[in-house]
Design a protein around this motif. Structure first.
Motif, PDB file in Angstrom:
ATOM      1  N   HIS A  41       0.818  -1.209   0.000  1.00 23.71           N
ATOM      2  CA  HIS A  41       0.000   0.000   0.000  1.00 23.71           C
ATOM      3  C   HIS A  41       0.853   1.260   0.000  1.00 23.71           C
ATOM      4  N   ALA A  42       1.938   1.227   0.743  1.00 21.93           N
ATOM      5  CA  ALA A  42       2.769   2.424   0.876  1.00 21.93           C
ATOM      6  C   ALA A  42       3.632   2.670  -0.355  1.00 21.93           C
ATOM      7  N   VAL A  43       4.139   1.602  -0.957  1.00 20.04           N
ATOM      8  CA  VAL A  43       5.078   1.766  -2.085  1.00 20.04           C
ATOM      9  C   VAL A  43       4.673   0.824  -3.218  1.00 20.04           C
ATOM     10  N   PRO A  44       3.549   1.057  -3.880  1.00 19.79           N
ATOM     11  CA  PRO A  44       3.115   0.140  -4.940  1.00 19.79           C
ATOM     12  C   PRO A  44       4.041   0.149  -6.147  1.00 19.79           C
ATOM     13  N   GLN A  45       4.802   1.245  -6.316  1.00 19.12           N
ATOM     14  CA  GLN A  45       5.699   1.331  -7.472  1.00 19.12           C
ATOM     15  C   GLN A  45       6.952   0.468  -7.320  1.00 19.12           C
ATOM     16  N   GLN A  46       7.194  -0.038  -6.113  1.00 20.73           N
ATOM     17  CA  GLN A  46       8.327  -0.933  -5.916  1.00 20.73           C
ATOM     18  C   GLN A  46       8.141  -2.198  -6.764  1.00 20.73           C
ATOM     19  N   GLN A  47       9.214  -2.724  -7.307  1.00 17.77           N
ATOM     20  CA  GLN A  47       9.138  -3.933  -8.132  1.00 17.77           C
ATOM     21  C   GLN A  47       9.087  -5.168  -7.239  1.00 17.77           C
ATOM     22  N   TRP A  48       7.910  -5.361  -6.649  1.00 15.22           N
ATOM     23  CA  TRP A  48       7.737  -6.426  -5.682  1.00 15.22           C
ATOM     24  C   TRP A  48       7.727  -7.799  -6.344  1.00 15.22           C
ATOM     25  N   THR A  49       8.243  -8.770  -5.608  1.00 13.58           N
ATOM     26  CA  THR A  49       8.137 -10.177  -5.990  1.00 13.58           C
ATOM     27  C   THR A  49       7.575 -10.938  -4.795  1.00 13.58           C
ATOM     28  N   VAL A  50       7.062 -12.128  -5.031  1.00 15.92           N
ATOM     29  CA  VAL A  50       6.568 -12.946  -3.927  1.00 15.92           C
ATOM     30  C   VAL A  50       7.697 -13.237  -2.953  1.00 15.92           C
ATOM     31  N   GLN A  51       8.903 -13.464  -3.485  1.00 16.62           N
ATOM     32  CA  GLN A  51      10.054 -13.742  -2.639  1.00 16.62           C
ATOM     33  C   GLN A  51      10.335 -12.574  -1.693  1.00 16.62           C
ATOM     34  N   ARG A  52      10.364 -11.346  -2.264  1.00 15.41           N
ATOM     35  CA  ARG A  52      10.681 -10.175  -1.443  1.00 15.41           C
ATOM     36  C   ARG A  52       9.592  -9.917  -0.404  1.00 15.41           C
ATOM     37  N   LEU A  53       8.322 -10.051  -0.774  1.00 20.20           N
ATOM     38  CA  LEU A  53       7.229  -9.854   0.170  1.00 20.20           C
ATOM     39  C   LEU A  53       7.249 -10.926   1.263  1.00 20.20           C
TER      40      LEU A  53
ATOM     41  N   PRO B 193       0.080  13.484 -16.316  1.00 23.73           N
ATOM     42  CA  PRO B 193       0.184  12.719 -17.567  1.00 23.73           C
ATOM     43  C   PRO B 193       0.157  11.217 -17.291  1.00 23.73           C
ATOM     44  N   LEU B 194      -0.270  10.448 -18.290  1.00 20.74           N
ATOM     45  CA  LEU B 194      -0.357   9.001 -18.125  1.00 20.74           C
ATOM     46  C   LEU B 194       0.999   8.397 -17.785  1.00 20.74           C
ATOM     47  N   ALA B 195       2.057   8.910 -18.391  1.00 20.21           N
ATOM     48  CA  ALA B 195       3.389   8.365 -18.125  1.00 20.21           C
ATOM     49  C   ALA B 195       3.775   8.555 -16.655  1.00 20.21           C
ATOM     50  N   THR B 196       3.404   9.698 -16.089  1.00 22.94           N
ATOM     51  CA  THR B 196       3.709   9.964 -14.682  1.00 22.94           C
ATOM     52  C   THR B 196       2.921   9.024 -13.774  1.00 22.94           C
ATOM     53  N   ILE B 197       1.637   8.852 -14.067  1.00 26.58           N
ATOM     54  CA  ILE B 197       0.814   7.947 -13.264  1.00 26.58           C
ATOM     55  C   ILE B 197       1.332   6.522 -13.369  1.00 26.58           C
ATOM     56  N   ALA B 198       1.734   6.122 -14.573  1.00 28.66           N
ATOM     57  CA  ALA B 198       2.268   4.771 -14.756  1.00 28.66           C
ATOM     58  C   ALA B 198       3.452   4.528 -13.833  1.00 28.66           C
ATOM     59  N   ARG B 199       4.371   5.481 -13.761  1.00 32.99           N
ATOM     60  CA  ARG B 199       5.543   5.319 -12.896  1.00 32.99           C
ATOM     61  C   ARG B 199       5.137   5.300 -11.421  1.00 32.99           C
ATOM     62  N   GLN B 200       4.153   6.133 -11.042  1.00 31.77           N
ATOM     63  CA  GLN B 200       3.744   6.219  -9.644  1.00 31.77           C
ATOM     64  C   GLN B 200       3.113   4.932  -9.136  1.00 31.77           C
ATOM     65  N   VAL B 201       2.546   4.132 -10.036  1.00 32.07           N
ATOM     66  CA  VAL B 201       1.891   2.902  -9.591  1.00 32.07           C
ATOM     67  C   VAL B 201       2.672   1.643  -9.994  1.00 32.07           C
ATOM     68  N   GLY B 202       3.904   1.822 -10.483  1.00 28.96           N
ATOM     69  CA  GLY B 202       4.774   0.666 -10.636  1.00 28.96           C
ATOM     70  C   GLY B 202       4.916   0.094 -12.027  1.00 28.96           C
TER      71      GLY B 202
END
Length: 296
Positions: free
Chosen positions: A202-214, A259-268
């Protein structure tokens, strides 16, 4: 994050509305089925909520009636009218001069033209009434007064204040549901490790999360984490992550001009193209068209 907070975050992909309606005499109205969540706040008088099936439910001033997945229903001055005998609602309902209304109600909803309802809402009864206890529900009385003032006139900033007040009224009604379910309301994740992983998503959705890291954050092996997460949250970790990112993206599209590009980065998402493809799969419409529809 608890399920009520998740519900409010998810429905922000939709379009909020709230209207004050005055009814006179032998009144009645039928409301159509919607894709979304609806609610009614009774301001004055008494009446009945008429479901598609089952017995009518009494309503009185201060009650908040929740229709969590938008089933067709009616409101009437009597419990003797079936839903099909009620005339369809036509907004706006004009006030009869200075004559006091027999029944006043705020009709509110979040329409989800795209996407799906949160599982918490889908598991609820089709109609729930949260009665007002003046001694216990001081906060609700204040919220109703504020929302009534906002829907009674158009003022600068209404586009911000009205959705915020709709959110607060819905939270109050959903807390009533949780209270009826027991001390925990059935809406929190008991496992501290799973809760810690959810907080990070929830706090950092843009992080490139994996099941392993979580799983490491939760203090579990990959397989144990995936199994426990799915059992407690109702979805596998990566499915939940994608849904959270796209719901947050939908909210940013509705509430900002970024812009869409900015939103894309903000949500990962690494690119506008990747975000647009994922968004279209979930909501059935391109991000640009979604923004145009919900801000029209």
């Amino acid at each position: 994050m608890d399920s009520i907070s998740e519900v409010i975050g998810a429905i922000h992909a939709g379009r909020p509305s709230a209207s004050r309606v005055h009814m006179y005499g032998a009144w009645g109205m039928r409301l159509p089925r919607i894709q979304g969540i609806g609610f009614h706040v009774v301001l004055h008088g008494a009446g009945w909520l008429v479901p598609e099936s089952g017995r009518p439910v009494p309503l009185r001033a201060g009650d908040v009636a929740l229709v969590p997945y938008g089933k067709s229903h009616g409101l009437s001055h009597t419990d003797e009218d079936g839903i099909h005998r009620l005339a369809p609602l036509e907004l706006p309902t004009a006030r009869h001069g200075t004559m006091p209304a027999d029944f006043e109600v705020i009709l509110g909803c979040y329409r989800l033209d795209h996407g799906q309802l949160h599982r918490f809402l889908r598991d609820l009864p089709p109609v729930i009434v949260a009665p007002l206890d003046p001694e216990r529900h001081v906060q609700r009385r204040a919220l109703i007064d504020l929302l009534t003032a906002e829907v009674s006139q158009e003022l600068p900033g209404t586009g911000v204040t009205r959705p915020a007040l709709v959110d607060l009224v819905l939270v109050d009604a959903l807390r009533h549901v949780a209270d009826r379910s027991g001390p925990d309301g059935g809406d929190t994740v008991a496992d501290r490790g799973i809760a810690a992983a959810l907080r990070e998503i929830h706090a950092v959705p843009q992080q490139q999360w994996t099941v392993q890291r979580l799983g490491e954050i939760a203090g579990m092996s990959r397989s144990v984490f995936k199994r426990r997460f799915t059992a407690q949250v109702g979805r596998p970790p990566m499915t939940y992550l994608i849904d959270w990112r796209l719901n947050r993206g939908a909210r940013l599209l509705r509430e900002t001009k970024a812009p869409l590009a900015t939103i894309a980065r903000q949500v990962g998402y690494s690119s506008e193209y990747a975000f647009a493809n994922a968004f279209r799969r979930k909501f059935g419409v391109a991000p640009g068209r979604f923004r145009a529809q919900v801000t029209a």
